[in-house]
Design a protein around this motif. Structure first.
Motif, mmCIF file in Angstrom:
data_model
loop_
_atom_site.group_PDB
_atom_site.id
_atom_site.type_symbol
_atom_site.label_atom_id
_atom_site.label_comp_id
_atom_site.label_asym_id
_atom_site.label_seq_id
_atom_site.Cartn_x
_atom_site.Cartn_y
_atom_site.Cartn_z
ATOM 1 N N LYS A 1 -8.172 14.616 12.470
ATOM 2 C CA LYS A 1 -8.451 15.300 11.202
ATOM 3 C C LYS A 1 -9.334 14.468 10.277
ATOM 4 N N ASN A 2 -9.765 13.307 10.756
ATOM 5 C CA ASN A 2 -10.620 12.422 9.951
ATOM 6 C C ASN A 2 -9.977 12.083 8.613
ATOM 7 N N THR A 3 -8.682 11.858 8.622
ATOM 8 C CA THR A 3 -7.948 11.680 7.379
ATOM 9 C C THR A 3 -7.006 10.485 7.467
ATOM 10 N N VAL A 4 -6.940 9.756 6.365
ATOM 11 C CA VAL A 4 -5.967 8.691 6.199
ATOM 12 C C VAL A 4 -5.070 9.070 5.031
ATOM 13 N N TYR A 5 -3.791 8.718 5.153
ATOM 14 C CA TYR A 5 -2.794 9.095 4.156
ATOM 15 C C TYR A 5 -2.152 7.847 3.552
ATOM 16 N N LEU A 6 -1.665 8.003 2.334
ATOM 17 C CA LEU A 6 -0.861 6.973 1.709
ATOM 18 C C LEU A 6 0.365 7.655 1.107
ATOM 19 N N GLN A 7 1.495 7.461 1.769
ATOM 20 C CA GLN A 7 2.758 7.978 1.255
ATOM 21 C C GLN A 7 3.348 6.933 0.336
ATOM 22 N N MET A 8 3.593 7.324 -0.905
ATOM 23 C CA MET A 8 4.090 6.389 -1.909
ATOM 24 C C MET A 8 5.460 6.854 -2.380
ATOM 25 N N ASP A 9 6.454 6.073 -2.105
ATOM 26 C CA ASP A 9 7.832 6.378 -2.487
ATOM 27 C C ASP A 9 8.343 5.336 -3.483
ATOM 28 N N SER A 10 9.441 5.671 -4.147
ATOM 29 C CA SER A 10 10.054 4.756 -5.117
ATOM 30 C C SER A 10 9.015 4.210 -6.090
ATOM 31 N N LEU A 11 8.220 5.087 -6.623
ATOM 32 C CA LEU A 11 7.120 4.665 -7.487
ATOM 33 C C LEU A 11 7.626 4.024 -8.764
ATOM 34 N N LYS A 12 6.861 3.060 -9.236
ATOM 35 C CA LYS A 12 7.182 2.304 -10.446
ATOM 36 C C LYS A 12 6.042 2.469 -11.457
ATOM 37 N N PRO A 13 6.314 2.294 -12.730
ATOM 38 C CA PRO A 13 5.234 2.384 -13.721
ATOM 39 C C PRO A 13 4.080 1.436 -13.419
ATOM 40 N N GLU A 14 4.376 0.290 -12.846
ATOM 41 C CA GLU A 14 3.311 -0.667 -12.526
ATOM 42 C C GLU A 14 2.431 -0.217 -11.361
ATOM 43 N N ASP A 15 2.778 0.869 -10.709
ATOM 44 C CA ASP A 15 1.907 1.443 -9.678
ATOM 45 C C ASP A 15 0.812 2.322 -10.288
ATOM 46 N N THR A 16 0.874 2.547 -11.579
ATOM 47 C CA THR A 16 -0.131 3.366 -12.252
ATOM 48 C C THR A 16 -1.518 2.742 -12.114
ATOM 49 N N ALA A 17 -2.458 3.514 -11.579
ATOM 50 C CA ALA A 17 -3.820 3.018 -11.336
ATOM 51 C C ALA A 17 -4.665 4.154 -10.770
ATOM 52 N N VAL A 18 -5.953 3.901 -10.676
ATOM 53 C CA VAL A 18 -6.816 4.752 -9.864
ATOM 54 C C VAL A 18 -6.776 4.196 -8.444
ATOM 55 N N TYR A 19 -6.501 5.067 -7.502
ATOM 56 C CA TYR A 19 -6.400 4.676 -6.099
ATOM 57 C C TYR A 19 -7.660 5.091 -5.349
ATOM 58 N N TYR A 20 -8.179 4.142 -4.574
ATOM 59 C CA TYR A 20 -9.408 4.363 -3.826
ATOM 60 C C TYR A 20 -9.161 4.149 -2.336
ATOM 61 N N CYS A 21 -9.747 5.002 -1.518
ATOM 62 C CA CYS A 21 -9.780 4.688 -0.100
ATOM 63 C C CYS A 21 -11.143 4.095 0.226
ATOM 64 N N ALA A 22 -11.177 3.312 1.291
ATOM 65 C CA ALA A 22 -12.383 2.602 1.674
ATOM 66 C C ALA A 22 -12.456 2.510 3.189
ATOM 67 N N ALA A 23 -13.685 2.355 3.694
ATOM 68 C CA ALA A 23 -13.901 2.320 5.135
ATOM 69 C C ALA A 23 -14.880 1.214 5.507
#
Length: 127
Positions: free
Chosen positions: A76-98
């Motif tokens: 599917k040409n796709t990468v995933y990021l499952q994020m659990d137990s999130l914390k306020p310090e996880d707040t950010a812009v998330y980027y994928c890269a290749a």
């Protein structure tokens, strides 16, 4: 050229979960190591995780280990990021890269090692 498009960001309460997706187009996806990075306001872009070409090996920053899971579906040409137990310090812009080049493992922790980037998706975790 590889084009990367992230999706799945949003606002979630602390302890909640989100799943980010990054879909690639333009080249053979399975030739690329895929990484996720994040950048909070006023901070440098930081490594979160990366996955090797087959999906058989994954690596995480200590700050997310045990809470985040990276995976990929080469069909599917796709990468995933499952994020659990999130914390306020996880707040950010998330980027994928290749990147298609072969490096020693720790080099993939550096943003400068990657050739292609998505536009980013905002993740906000409220306390």
């Amino acid at each position: 050229q590889v084009q990367l498009v992230e999706s799945g960001g949003g606002l979630v309460q602390a302890g909640g979960s989100l799943r980010l997706s990054c879909t690639a187009s333009g080249r053979t996806f399975s030739n690329y190591v895929m990484g996720w990075f994040r950048q909070a306001p006023g901070k440098e872009r930081e490594f979160v995780t990366y996955i090797n070409r087959s999906g058989g090996s994954t690596y995480y920053a200590d700050s997310v280990k045990g809470r985040f899971t990276i995976s990929r579906d080469n069909a599917k040409n796709t990468v995933y990021l499952q994020m659990d137990s999130l914390k306020p310090e996880d707040t950010a812009v998330y980027y994928c890269a290749a990147v298609s080049r072969y490096y020693g493992g720790s080099v993939y922790y550096r943003p400068s090692s990657y050739d292609y980037w998505g536009q980013g998706t905002q993740v906000t975790v409220s306390s």
